[in-house]
Design a protein around this motif. Sequence first.
Motif, PDB file in Angstrom:
ATOM      1  N   VAL A  18     -11.635 -11.703  12.961  1.00 15.95           N
ATOM      2  CA  VAL A  18     -10.826 -10.632  13.552  1.00 15.95           C
ATOM      3  C   VAL A  18     -10.242  -9.749  12.464  1.00 15.95           C
ATOM      4  N   LEU A  19      -9.676 -10.358  11.422  1.00 11.04           N
ATOM      5  CA  LEU A  19      -9.053  -9.591  10.341  1.00 11.04           C
ATOM      6  C   LEU A  19     -10.057  -8.726   9.587  1.00 11.04           C
ATOM      7  N   VAL A  20     -11.243  -9.276   9.346  1.00 16.13           N
ATOM      8  CA  VAL A  20     -12.254  -8.554   8.586  1.00 16.13           C
ATOM      9  C   VAL A  20     -13.024  -7.587   9.479  1.00 16.13           C
ATOM     10  N   GLY A  21     -13.083  -7.882  10.774  1.00 11.48           N
ATOM     11  CA  GLY A  21     -13.812  -7.026  11.698  1.00 11.48           C
ATOM     12  C   GLY A  21     -15.308  -7.250  11.656  1.00 11.48           C
ATOM     13  N   ILE A  22     -15.701  -8.475  11.398  1.00 14.53           N
ATOM     14  CA  ILE A  22     -17.120  -8.833  11.329  1.00 14.53           C
ATOM     15  C   ILE A  22     -17.383  -9.891  12.391  1.00 14.53           C
ATOM     16  N   GLY A  23     -18.472  -9.735  13.139  1.00 13.91           N
ATOM     17  CA  GLY A  23     -18.777 -10.623  14.253  1.00 13.91           C
ATOM     18  C   GLY A  23     -19.417 -11.940  13.886  1.00 13.91           C
ATOM     19  N   SER A  24     -19.987 -12.036  12.719  1.00 17.40           N
ATOM     20  CA  SER A  24     -20.667 -13.263  12.314  1.00 17.40           C
ATOM     21  C   SER A  24     -19.727 -14.111  11.457  1.00 17.40           C
ATOM     22  N   PRO A  25     -19.545 -15.379  11.812  1.00 19.97           N
ATOM     23  CA  PRO A  25     -18.673 -16.240  11.003  1.00 19.97           C
ATOM     24  C   PRO A  25     -19.133 -16.328   9.550  1.00 19.97           C
ATOM     25  N   GLN A  26     -20.420 -16.465   9.339  1.00 17.50           N
ATOM     26  CA  GLN A  26     -20.975 -16.554   7.981  1.00 17.50           C
ATOM     27  C   GLN A  26     -20.639 -15.305   7.181  1.00 17.50           C
ATOM     28  N   ASP A  27     -20.890 -14.137   7.758  1.00 17.34           N
ATOM     29  CA  ASP A  27     -20.638 -12.875   7.057  1.00 17.34           C
ATOM     30  C   ASP A  27     -19.151 -12.646   6.817  1.00 17.34           C
ATOM     31  N   ALA A  28     -18.317 -13.028   7.758  1.00 12.55           N
ATOM     32  CA  ALA A  28     -16.875 -12.831   7.619  1.00 12.55           C
ATOM     33  C   ALA A  28     -16.315 -13.673   6.478  1.00 12.55           C
ATOM     34  N   VAL A  29     -16.675 -14.936   6.443  1.00 12.69           N
ATOM     35  CA  VAL A  29     -16.183 -15.813   5.381  1.00 12.69           C
ATOM     36  C   VAL A  29     -16.744 -15.363   4.037  1.00 12.69           C
ATOM     37  N   GLU A  30     -17.997 -14.965   3.996  1.00 14.17           N
ATOM     38  CA  GLU A  30     -18.597 -14.490   2.756  1.00 14.17           C
ATOM     39  C   GLU A  30     -17.876 -13.232   2.256  1.00 14.17           C
ATOM     40  N   ALA A  31     -17.507 -12.334   3.164  1.00 18.22           N
ATOM     41  CA  ALA A  31     -16.797 -11.110   2.778  1.00 18.22           C
ATOM     42  C   ALA A  31     -15.437 -11.444   2.173  1.00 18.22           C
ATOM     43  N   VAL A  32     -14.749 -12.416   2.754  1.00 19.19           N
ATOM     44  CA  VAL A  32     -13.441 -12.809   2.236  1.00 19.19           C
ATOM     45  C   VAL A  32     -13.579 -13.419   0.843  1.00 19.19           C
ATOM     46  N   VAL A  33     -14.558 -14.267   0.658  1.00 15.14           N
ATOM     47  CA  VAL A  33     -14.766 -14.901  -0.642  1.00 15.14           C
ATOM     48  C   VAL A  33     -15.128 -13.848  -1.693  1.00 15.14           C
ATOM     49  N   ARG A  34     -16.006 -12.910  -1.347  1.00 12.54           N
ATOM     50  CA  ARG A  34     -16.376 -11.851  -2.291  1.00 12.54           C
ATOM     51  C   ARG A  34     -15.165 -10.986  -2.652  1.00 12.54           C
ATOM     52  N   ASP A  35     -14.316 -10.681  -1.654  1.00 12.77           N
ATOM     53  CA  ASP A  35     -13.113  -9.894  -1.912  1.00 12.77           C
ATOM     54  C   ASP A  35     -12.166 -10.654  -2.838  1.00 12.77           C
ATOM     55  N   TYR A  36     -12.022 -11.932  -2.621  1.00 16.41           N
ATOM     56  CA  TYR A  36     -11.154 -12.760  -3.455  1.00 16.41           C
ATOM     57  C   TYR A  36     -11.629 -12.757  -4.906  1.00 16.41           C
ATOM     58  N   ILE A  37     -12.934 -12.891  -5.096  1.00  9.76           N
ATOM     59  CA  ILE A  37     -13.502 -12.878  -6.447  1.00  9.76           C
ATOM     60  C   ILE A  37     -13.302 -11.515  -7.098  1.00  9.76           C
ATOM     61  N   ALA A  38     -13.561 -10.440  -6.369  1.00  7.77           N
ATOM     62  CA  ALA A  38     -13.386  -9.089  -6.906  1.00  7.77           C
ATOM     63  C   ALA A  38     -11.932  -8.840  -7.286  1.00  7.77           C
ATOM     64  N   ARG A  39     -11.003  -9.305  -6.468  1.00  9.29           N
ATOM     65  CA  ARG A  39      -9.577  -9.145  -6.770  1.00  9.29           C
ATOM     66  C   ARG A  39      -9.233  -9.885  -8.064  1.00  9.29           C
ATOM     67  N   GLY A  40      -9.776 -11.067  -8.236  1.00  9.62           N
ATOM     68  CA  GLY A  40      -9.555 -11.825  -9.473  1.00  9.62           C
ATOM     69  C   GLY A  40     -10.067 -11.086 -10.691  1.00  9.62           C
ATOM     70  N   HIS A  41     -11.248 -10.468 -10.575  1.00 10.28           N
ATOM     71  CA  HIS A  41     -11.806  -9.708 -11.699  1.00 10.28           C
ATOM     72  C   HIS A  41     -10.941  -8.491 -12.013  1.00 10.28           C
ATOM     73  N   ARG A  42     -10.444  -7.812 -10.979  1.00  9.63           N
ATOM     74  CA  ARG A  42      -9.572  -6.652 -11.215  1.00  9.63           C
ATOM     75  C   ARG A  42      -8.281  -7.083 -11.896  1.00  9.63           C
ATOM     76  N   THR A  43      -7.728  -8.204 -11.471  1.00  9.13           N
ATOM     77  CA  THR A  43      -6.494  -8.710 -12.082  1.00  9.13           C
ATOM     78  C   THR A  43      -6.732  -9.058 -13.543  1.00  9.13           C
TER      79      THR A  43
END
Length: 66
Positions: A18-43
């Motif tokens: 719901v938060l990510v706005g993606i209908g597939s559980p696999q894609d939603a969790v993958e998007a969150v993990v990728r965002d988390y990694i990208a945020r770490g790299h920016r930090t």
Amino acid sequence: MAKVQISLDAELVVEVMVLVGIGSPQDAVEAVVRDYIARGHRTEARTELREQSLREVEVKPQEPQG
């Protein structure tokens, strides 16, 4: 690319979908993990730039005072 299978709480996955706005559980969790990694790299990049600028300030000779 290697794949990993894990079990997650269904409510947690639905909330992510719901938060990510993606209908597939696999894609939603993958998007969150990728965002988390990208945020770490920016930090890391911001921290490195700040530390580098602080080192440059320390290296500069101080002007005579008084």
